[in-house]
Design an enzyme around this catalytic site. Structure first.
Site, PDB file in Angstrom:
ATOM      1  N   HIS A  46      59.218  66.653  27.462  1.00 54.49           N
ATOM      2  CA  HIS A  46      59.866  66.259  28.708  1.00 54.49           C
ATOM      3  C   HIS A  46      61.369  66.532  28.713  1.00 54.49           C
ATOM      4  O   HIS A  46      62.029  66.341  29.734  1.00 54.49           O
ATOM      5  CB  HIS A  46      59.607  64.784  28.999  1.00 54.49           C
ATOM      6  N   ARG A  71      59.476  66.326  19.175  1.00 55.05           N
ATOM      7  CA  ARG A  71      58.195  66.125  19.848  1.00 55.05           C
ATOM      8  C   ARG A  71      57.822  67.473  20.437  1.00 55.05           C
ATOM      9  O   ARG A  71      58.562  68.029  21.254  1.00 55.05           O
ATOM     10  CB  ARG A  71      58.247  65.074  20.956  1.00 55.05           C
ATOM     11  N   GLU A 147      48.267  57.790  24.057  1.00 53.04           N
ATOM     12  CA  GLU A 147      48.869  57.536  25.371  1.00 53.04           C
ATOM     13  C   GLU A 147      47.897  57.724  26.532  1.00 53.04           C
ATOM     14  O   GLU A 147      48.326  57.862  27.673  1.00 53.04           O
ATOM     15  CB  GLU A 147      50.102  58.414  25.567  1.00 53.04           C
ATOM     16  N   ASP A 173      52.514  56.678  29.824  1.00 57.15           N
ATOM     17  CA  ASP A 173      51.246  57.357  30.107  1.00 57.15           C
ATOM     18  C   ASP A 173      50.056  56.449  29.834  1.00 57.15           C
ATOM     19  O   ASP A 173      49.044  56.504  30.547  1.00 57.15           O
ATOM     20  CB  ASP A 173      51.131  58.632  29.281  1.00 57.15           C
TER      21      ASP A 173
END
Length: 255
Positions: A46, A71, A147, A173
């Site tokens: 993200h 990540r 998630e 999420d």
């Protein structure tokens, strides 16, 4: 091989306070690395950075003792291996829902015979030491993200994968998947119960549990609950929060 201080802190029974990078900036990464975080995650999912910028950000973090982590944007072995070759000392993989997906992720992070990672630690050897190839399997940290409702239901199968070090809860999420509502805090009873269940499963499997906290109070609550790798906000939200506080105070007190 260079020490992974995240593992050292865990061995000492301490919680890792982790920072998070969304801004595609080596300068932001370097400044954040000097603020006392135990580790910093370059967020390829993200965050707004591409591969080359992410690699430069790992170099910027390495101006300090802060542990450089990433990540990845998805469970894609090639990207994972390249970021490890660039010197990432830990990898968080999003949206793990099954044991097979977790096996694929962990395998990409481990050299044979524990996995199928290709041998070519380009920058990692320079950053970590000439014995990187021999010791990386015991040093690099792997986090599978729980998630989704499916991942939650399969959590024990996921956590049973050899070579996995921990699970990282994506609260936003997970809440969306379970309840259809967005939000990072554990204000929902269903999500709150899931956080305890995930932590219990992690302990049963000898794994560490981490998550993303929306603010300092949330982070403190999660640490007291037992989470051992806690991310507090991110560089962009910290900058925005500090800036808005300054502007509001000057306007209010300057008349």
């Amino acid at each position: 091989m260079r020490e992974n201080r995240v593992r050292t802190l865990w061995a000492e029974g301490k919680t890792v306070i982790n920072g998070w990078l969304h801004s595609p900036s080596t300068w932001s990464a370097e400044v954040m690395a000097h603020q006392g975080w135990d580790s910093l995650v370059v967020d390829m999912q993200h965050g707004l950075m591409g591969m080359e910028t992410a690699i430069l950000m790992l170099q910027a973090i390495s101006t300090t003792d802060t542990v450089p982590m990433v990540r990845v944007n998805w469970n894609t072995p090639g990207d994972t291996m390249r970021l490890l070759d660039a010197g990432a000392y830990g990898v968080i993989c999003p949206m793990i829902e099954t044991r097979a997906e977790c096996e694929a992720f962990v395998g990409a992070c481990r050299f044979p015979p524990l996995g199928y990672r290709s041998l070519g630690p380009t920058r990692a050897r320079v950053f970590a030491g000439d014995d990187y190839a021999e010791r990386a399997n015991d040093t690099v940290i792997t986090f599978a993200m729980i998630e989704t409702k499916t991942g939650y239901e399969n959590r024990d199968e996921i956590m049973s994968v050899p070579g996995l070090d921990g699970v990282f809860v994506g609260i936003g999420d997970l809440r969306l998947s379970m309840t259809g509502r967005a939000g990072l805090t554990a204000a929902d009873a269903t999500v709150d119960a899931a956080l305890d269940a995930i932590l219990e499963s992690a302990r049963a499997h000898g794994l560490k549990a981490g998550l993303f906290a929306a603010d300092t109070d949330h982070a403190i609550d999660m640490i007291k609950r037992g989470y051992e790798f806690v991310t507090v906000m991110n560089d962009v939200s910290l900058m925005a929060s500090a800036a808005s506080t300054v502007v509001a105070r000057v306007r209010a007190e300057a008349g």
